[in-house]
Motif scaffolding. Structure first.
Motif, PDB file in Angstrom:
ATOM      1  N   GLY A 160     -36.969 -50.277  50.271  1.00  0.00           N
ATOM      2  CA  GLY A 160     -35.854 -49.759  51.026  1.00  0.00           C
ATOM      3  C   GLY A 160     -34.853 -48.950  50.228  1.00  0.00           C
ATOM      4  N   GLY A 161     -35.155 -48.662  48.957  1.00  0.00           N
ATOM      5  CA  GLY A 161     -34.224 -47.923  48.118  1.00  0.00           C
ATOM      6  C   GLY A 161     -34.491 -46.430  48.117  1.00  0.00           C
ATOM      7  N   ASP A 162     -33.798 -45.712  47.229  1.00  0.00           N
ATOM      8  CA  ASP A 162     -33.952 -44.269  47.131  1.00  0.00           C
ATOM      9  C   ASP A 162     -35.136 -43.857  46.263  1.00  0.00           C
ATOM     10  N   MET A 163     -35.619 -44.754  45.413  1.00  0.00           N
ATOM     11  CA  MET A 163     -36.706 -44.418  44.502  1.00  0.00           C
ATOM     12  C   MET A 163     -38.060 -44.500  45.197  1.00  0.00           C
ATOM     13  N   HIS A 164     -38.932 -43.557  44.868  1.00  0.00           N
ATOM     14  CA  HIS A 164     -40.315 -43.687  45.320  1.00  0.00           C
ATOM     15  C   HIS A 164     -41.119 -44.368  44.217  1.00  0.00           C
ATOM     16  N   ALA A 165     -42.289 -44.877  44.574  1.00  0.00           N
ATOM     17  CA  ALA A 165     -43.084 -45.637  43.615  1.00  0.00           C
ATOM     18  C   ALA A 165     -44.567 -45.474  43.910  1.00  0.00           C
ATOM     19  N   PHE A 166     -45.355 -45.458  42.832  1.00  0.00           N
ATOM     20  CA  PHE A 166     -46.809 -45.505  42.913  1.00  0.00           C
ATOM     21  C   PHE A 166     -47.279 -46.828  42.332  1.00  0.00           C
ATOM     22  N   TYR A 167     -48.213 -47.477  43.008  1.00  0.00           N
ATOM     23  CA  TYR A 167     -48.823 -48.694  42.478  1.00  0.00           C
ATOM     24  C   TYR A 167     -50.335 -48.530  42.528  1.00  0.00           C
ATOM     25  N   THR A 168     -50.971 -48.558  41.361  1.00  0.00           N
ATOM     26  CA  THR A 168     -52.427 -48.436  41.261  1.00  0.00           C
ATOM     27  C   THR A 168     -52.996 -49.765  40.819  1.00  0.00           C
ATOM     28  N   GLU A 169     -54.058 -50.203  41.484  1.00  0.00           N
ATOM     29  CA  GLU A 169     -54.632 -51.509  41.169  1.00  0.00           C
ATOM     30  C   GLU A 169     -56.153 -51.463  41.134  1.00  0.00           C
ATOM     31  N   LEU A 170     -56.694 -52.218  40.201  1.00  0.00           N
ATOM     32  CA  LEU A 170     -58.130 -52.438  40.084  1.00  0.00           C
ATOM     33  C   LEU A 170     -58.392 -53.909  40.317  1.00  0.00           C
ATOM     34  N   ASN A 171     -59.216 -54.227  41.325  1.00  0.00           N
ATOM     35  CA  ASN A 171     -59.598 -55.599  41.618  1.00  0.00           C
ATOM     36  C   ASN A 171     -61.106 -55.746  41.454  1.00  0.00           C
ATOM     37  N   ALA A 172     -61.531 -56.828  40.835  1.00  0.00           N
ATOM     38  CA  ALA A 172     -62.959 -57.049  40.615  1.00  0.00           C
ATOM     39  C   ALA A 172     -63.269 -58.532  40.734  1.00  0.00           C
ATOM     40  N   TYR A 191     -42.328 -45.966  38.803  1.00  0.00           N
ATOM     41  CA  TYR A 191     -41.199 -45.562  39.626  1.00  0.00           C
ATOM     42  C   TYR A 191     -40.942 -44.072  39.454  1.00  0.00           C
ATOM     43  N   GLY A 192     -40.691 -43.391  40.563  1.00  0.00           N
ATOM     44  CA  GLY A 192     -40.301 -42.000  40.523  1.00  0.00           C
ATOM     45  C   GLY A 192     -38.796 -41.858  40.539  1.00  0.00           C
ATOM     46  N   GLY A 193     -38.322 -40.639  40.726  1.00  0.00           N
ATOM     47  CA  GLY A 193     -36.892 -40.384  40.712  1.00  0.00           C
ATOM     48  C   GLY A 193     -36.191 -40.910  41.941  1.00  0.00           C
ATOM     49  N   GLY A 194     -34.936 -41.270  41.774  1.00  0.00           N
ATOM     50  CA  GLY A 194     -34.091 -41.689  42.878  1.00  0.00           C
ATOM     51  C   GLY A 194     -32.811 -40.881  42.863  1.00  0.00           C
ATOM     52  N   SER A 195     -31.747 -41.476  43.319  1.00  0.00           N
ATOM     53  CA  SER A 195     -30.444 -40.812  43.295  1.00  0.00           C
ATOM     54  C   SER A 195     -30.000 -40.590  41.857  1.00  0.00           C
ATOM     55  N   TYR A 196     -29.164 -39.585  41.644  1.00  0.00           N
ATOM     56  CA  TYR A 196     -28.776 -39.211  40.294  1.00  0.00           C
ATOM     57  C   TYR A 196     -28.039 -40.331  39.561  1.00  0.00           C
ATOM     58  N   TYR A 197     -27.408 -41.242  40.325  1.00  0.00           N
ATOM     59  CA  TYR A 197     -26.625 -42.295  39.694  1.00  0.00           C
ATOM     60  C   TYR A 197     -27.455 -43.532  39.381  1.00  0.00           C
ATOM     61  N   GLN A 198     -28.724 -43.545  39.788  1.00  0.00           N
ATOM     62  CA  GLN A 198     -29.551 -44.723  39.568  1.00  0.00           C
ATOM     63  C   GLN A 198     -30.187 -44.684  38.186  1.00  0.00           C
ATOM     64  N   THR A 199     -30.172 -45.827  37.522  1.00  0.00           N
ATOM     65  CA  THR A 199     -30.814 -45.949  36.213  1.00  0.00           C
ATOM     66  C   THR A 199     -32.322 -45.938  36.393  1.00  0.00           C
ATOM     67  N   SER A 200     -33.022 -45.172  35.542  1.00  0.00           N
ATOM     68  CA  SER A 200     -34.476 -45.129  35.638  1.00  0.00           C
ATOM     69  C   SER A 200     -35.068 -46.490  35.299  1.00  0.00           C
ATOM     70  N   ILE A 201     -36.169 -46.833  35.963  1.00  0.00           N
ATOM     71  CA  ILE A 201     -36.829 -48.120  35.765  1.00  0.00           C
ATOM     72  C   ILE A 201     -38.150 -47.882  35.052  1.00  0.00           C
ATOM     73  N   PRO A 202     -38.414 -48.570  33.941  1.00  0.00           N
ATOM     74  CA  PRO A 202     -39.652 -48.337  33.199  1.00  0.00           C
ATOM     75  C   PRO A 202     -40.878 -48.805  33.971  1.00  0.00           C
ATOM     76  N   ASN A 203     -42.018 -48.194  33.663  1.00  0.00           N
ATOM     77  CA  ASN A 203     -43.274 -48.623  34.254  1.00  0.00           C
ATOM     78  C   ASN A 203     -43.616 -50.035  33.788  1.00  0.00           C
ATOM     79  N   ARG A 204     -44.456 -50.697  34.546  1.00  0.00           N
ATOM     80  CA  ARG A 204     -44.925 -52.007  34.113  1.00  0.00           C
ATOM     81  C   ARG A 204     -46.332 -52.265  34.640  1.00  0.00           C
ATOM     82  N   ALA A 205     -47.048 -53.133  33.955  1.00  0.00           N
ATOM     83  CA  ALA A 205     -48.415 -53.498  34.328  1.00  0.00           C
ATOM     84  C   ALA A 205     -48.477 -54.998  34.566  1.00  0.00           C
ATOM     85  N   ASP A 206     -49.274 -55.403  35.550  1.00  0.00           N
ATOM     86  CA  ASP A 206     -49.434 -56.821  35.849  1.00  0.00           C
ATOM     87  C   ASP A 206     -50.906 -57.162  35.919  1.00  0.00           C
TER      88      ASP A 206
END
Length: 253
Positions: A160-172, A191-206
């Motif tokens: 529900g925020g301003d940032m867009h996001a991609f999530y790629t997953e491999l299941n086996a 995480y992609g870009g959001g509003s100019y005042y939002q702090t960028s969020i680093p990628n992560r893997a799970d």
């Protein structure tokens, strides 16, 4: 006959381990691609010891109960609904809806030489959390194999925020016999870009690694879920950032 790959996609995305509570233990369920000659209906009712989402815990303290209903057609369309309830107060934690289309890769122009157990998958998904403004939608495209799936999800307004996001997953998954299997999941969130005042969020893997056992229409699973690289929000509760074991059971009908 094993469930069609699109039915497994529904189980994973609507009621499964990696998608909405996602990832729990069913995300690595074995996938097959037989030719379904008629529409199929399915439902599941399950319980997990803890609710996890893409490598992190959630605010839903304690075990959670999940119910899902799924349907797919012989011509490739599928859809499903799912609900997640907290056991501590019987409150609805989230609700999900999924609609998609899948087919064989060798039915596409120029790909007739490919093995018939490989397919493609595309869907749209909506998650509802209630009154806190975190509802969001995702679009997905994926590749389906006999024992694996590779999918990418895109949300223009993640949680529900301003940032867009991609999530790629491999299941086996790998079946040892008619009852026992091992499964694994690797996911990457960008995480992609959001509003100019939002702090960028680093990628992560799970990642998720687990074992499962099936008898008749019952499924038991035990998995370890957590972040492999990157980190969660700094202001997130420490309990939610830690890896966790997931013990669960479900029945299909």
């Amino acid at each position: 006959m094993k469930a069609p790959a699109r039915s497994a996609a529904l189980t994973n995305a609507v009621g499964g381990v990696c998608r909405r509570a996602l990832p729990c233990a069913l995300a690595g369920a074995a996938l097959a691609w037989p030719c379904a000659s008629h529409a199929q209906l399915a439902g599941t009712l399950g319980i997990d010891s803890v609710n996890r989402y893409r490598g992190m815990g959630t605010a839903d303290v304690g075990p959670v109960v999940r119910a899902s209903a799924m349907a797919d057609s012989s011509w490739g369309a599928y859809g499903g609904l799912s609900g997640l309830w907290r056991t501590r107060d019987a409150g609805l934690a989230s609700a999900d809806a999924l609609a998609g289309w899948s087919g064989r890769l060798n039915a596409l122009p120029g790909l007739a030489a490919l093995a018939p157990d490989w397919g493609w998958d595309a869907a749209v998904h909506r998650t509802h959390y209630g009154q806190d403004g975190r509802d969001f939608s995702e679009a997905m495209i994926g590749l389906l194999g006999p024992d694996c799936t590779l999918r990418t999800w895109f949300s223009p307004h993640y949680f529900g925020g301003d940032m867009h996001a991609f999530y790629t997953e491999l299941n086996a998954s790998h079946a040892f016999d008619a009852h026992w299997r091992a499964f694994g999941h690797l996911g990457w969130l960008h995480y992609g870009g959001g509003s100019y005042y939002q702090t960028s969020i680093p990628n992560r893997a799970d990642t998720v690694l687990g074992i499962g056992a099936t008898w008749s229409n019952w499924d038991l699973h035990l998995a370890r879920d957590g972040l492999l690289a990157g980190h969660a929000y700094a202001n997130m509760d420490a309990r939610m950032r830690r890896p966790a074991w997931i013990l669960g059971a479900s029945v299909a009908f």
